[in-house]
Design an enzyme around this catalytic site. Structure first.
Site, mmCIF file in Angstrom:
data_model
loop_
_atom_site.group_PDB
_atom_site.id
_atom_site.type_symbol
_atom_site.label_atom_id
_atom_site.label_comp_id
_atom_site.label_asym_id
_atom_site.label_seq_id
_atom_site.Cartn_x
_atom_site.Cartn_y
_atom_site.Cartn_z
ATOM 1 N N ASP A 63 10.258 -11.660 -3.279
ATOM 2 C CA ASP A 63 9.126 -10.819 -2.874
ATOM 3 C C ASP A 63 9.565 -9.488 -2.259
ATOM 4 O O ASP A 63 8.729 -8.727 -1.762
ATOM 5 C CB ASP A 63 8.259 -11.563 -1.844
ATOM 6 C CG ASP A 63 7.219 -12.476 -2.508
ATOM 7 O OD1 ASP A 63 6.816 -12.188 -3.657
ATOM 8 O OD2 ASP A 63 6.790 -13.452 -1.864
ATOM 9 N N ARG A 88 10.254 -15.342 3.389
ATOM 10 C CA ARG A 88 10.474 -13.890 3.380
ATOM 11 C C ARG A 88 11.222 -13.400 4.633
ATOM 12 O O ARG A 88 11.478 -12.185 4.756
ATOM 13 C CB ARG A 88 9.136 -13.143 3.230
ATOM 14 C CG ARG A 88 8.407 -13.438 1.929
ATOM 15 C CD ARG A 88 7.279 -12.441 1.663
ATOM 16 N NE ARG A 88 7.788 -11.088 1.441
ATOM 17 C CZ ARG A 88 7.014 -10.017 1.251
ATOM 18 N NH1 ARG A 88 5.702 -10.134 1.262
ATOM 19 N NH2 ARG A 88 7.547 -8.819 1.051
ATOM 20 N N ARG A 133 -1.872 -13.353 8.082
ATOM 21 C CA ARG A 133 -0.457 -13.072 8.281
ATOM 22 C C ARG A 133 -0.181 -12.465 9.663
ATOM 23 O O ARG A 133 0.507 -13.058 10.470
ATOM 24 C CB ARG A 133 0.045 -12.111 7.191
ATOM 25 C CG ARG A 133 -0.113 -12.643 5.760
ATOM 26 C CD ARG A 133 0.902 -13.735 5.453
ATOM 27 N NE ARG A 133 0.762 -14.298 4.121
ATOM 28 C CZ ARG A 133 1.406 -13.872 3.040
ATOM 29 N NH1 ARG A 133 2.219 -12.835 3.120
ATOM 30 N NH2 ARG A 133 1.238 -14.474 1.891
ATOM 31 N N HIS A 162 -3.820 -9.927 2.913
ATOM 32 C CA HIS A 162 -3.306 -8.745 3.619
ATOM 33 C C HIS A 162 -4.420 -7.694 3.609
ATOM 34 O O HIS A 162 -5.150 -7.589 2.616
ATOM 35 C CB HIS A 162 -2.108 -8.127 2.878
ATOM 36 C CG HIS A 162 -0.776 -8.725 3.206
ATOM 37 N ND1 HIS A 162 0.197 -8.884 2.242
ATOM 38 C CD2 HIS A 162 -0.234 -9.144 4.372
ATOM 39 C CE1 HIS A 162 1.283 -9.403 2.808
ATOM 40 N NE2 HIS A 162 1.044 -9.570 4.094
ATOM 41 N N CYS A 262 1.348 -2.666 -2.510
ATOM 42 C CA CYS A 262 2.324 -3.623 -2.000
ATOM 43 C C CYS A 262 3.757 -3.188 -2.308
ATOM 44 O O CYS A 262 4.678 -3.487 -1.559
ATOM 45 C CB CYS A 262 2.115 -4.998 -2.625
ATOM 46 S SG CYS A 262 0.540 -5.745 -2.273
HETATM 47 N N1 ARG Z 1 4.015 -12.684 -2.523
HETATM 48 C C1 ARG Z 1 3.929 -11.737 -1.453
HETATM 49 C C2 ARG Z 1 3.422 -12.422 -0.198
HETATM 50 O O1 ARG Z 1 2.594 -13.293 -0.305
HETATM 51 C C3 ARG Z 1 3.016 -10.597 -1.836
HETATM 52 C C4 ARG Z 1 2.964 -9.510 -0.822
HETATM 53 C C5 ARG Z 1 2.031 -8.415 -1.196
HETATM 54 N N2 ARG Z 1 2.120 -7.334 -0.305
HETATM 55 C C6 ARG Z 1 1.091 -6.671 0.231
HETATM 56 N N3 ARG Z 1 1.348 -5.613 0.931
HETATM 57 N N4 ARG Z 1 -0.141 -7.083 0.086
HETATM 58 O O2 ARG Z 1 3.843 -12.107 0.898
#
Ligand code: ARG
Length: 269
Positions: A63, A88, A133, A162, A262
């Site tokens: 990612d 991550r 998040r 997000h 993203c």
């Molecule tokens: N697979 C990543 C996650 O879930 C995607 C992140 C996408 N980034 C964003 N800025 N929306 O963290």
């Protein structure tokens, strides 16, 4: 209008785990296609006159292409990130290290925050998404470091985990005569919807169809708005409001839940 972006080639892109509802490890991904789409995004920015820098992609971090989650950079100061998911976590020091080497003053994150995924600069204020998040506690860190009020927006739909999947800052300062943001009202709690109505009465309200192709995951330089080409309602609406929509196909990266924004971290000197 000229912007500076940090990007990361999706060399090691994969969907090996699922940390958002877009990700299905059973569905195959085409890395060559992802690299191709990402390369077009780089070219699009360069054609628009923007500067693009790159961070080295690290193996085992599929990612990492989503650089928006790597930091928040305002007035040349960098707030690092701390990821919600262990998958991550190792990206955070890599980004901090890039900025330190590039000569930026940096501050490591204490609370969980996923960078510009959830912290969006809108002129004098920072719009902060929370719910999936980024922690509430990150607001105080961002406000203290950047000296800007942080406005909390509660996200309620797991598909829009997000803030940058549910809201796009189009123009940084009020008074342009154009809508300053576009957003999907249904992605926010009732109270947060009222906050957005109050602050941005002329905002563009996106359709569910636009949001379902991650159309709000767009990058605006105040004139041109780079957005997923599939978000046709939003593109029309932007054009009617005096913006220039620039469509890009990010369908392969969408398999991980990401779009153009993203893949783009704005570096504000
Ligand atoms: N697979 C990543 C996650 O879930 C995607 C992140 C996408 N980034 C964003 N800025 N929306 O963290």
């Amino acid at each position: 209008m000229r912007r500076h972006y940090l990007m990361c080639r999706p060399t090691h892109f994969a969907v090996d785990y699922a940390i958002n509802p877009w990700m299905d490890p059973a569905e195959p991904v085409d890395v060559v296609r992802a690299i191709d789409q990402w390369t077009r995004l780089v070219e699009t920015y360069r054609d628009l006159g923007h500067d693009v820098d790159f961070i080295e992609p690290l193996p085992g971090l599929p990612d990492m292409v989503f650089t928006a989650n790597g930091a928040t950079v305002i007035d040349g100061t960098v707030l690092g990130v701390s990821f919600k998911h262990a998958e991550r976590a190792a990206e955070a020091p890599a980004y901090l290290d890039w900025f330190t080497r590039a000569g930026f003053p940096t501050q490591a994150a204490k609370a969980t925050n996923e960078g510009e995924g959830d912290l969006l600069l809108a002129g004098d204020v920072i719009l902060a998404g929370t719910g999936f998040r980024t922690d509430h506690a990150a607001r105080a860190e961002a406000q203290e470091l950047f000296g800007r009020p942080v406005i909390t927006l509660q996200l309620v739909d797991p598909r829009f985990y997000h803030l940058d999947t549910a809201l796009c800052v189009l123009y940084p300062t009020p008074g342009s005569g154009r809508p300053e943001i576009a957003y999907l009202p249904e992605a926010f709690s009732p109270g947060s919807r009222r906050v957005l109505e109050r602050l941005y009465p002329t905002a563009i309200k996106a359709t569910e169809r636009d949001a379902a192709v991650l159309g709000l995951n767009a990058v605006s330089d105040g004139e041109r708005v780079v957005l997923p080409v599939q978000a046709s309602d939003l593109a029309r609406r932007l054009a009617s409001e005096g913006y220039e929509p620039v469509g890009v196909d990010m369908s392969e990266l969408r398999l991980a839940g990401g779009g153009p924004k993203c893949c783009t971290l704005e570096v504000r000197r």
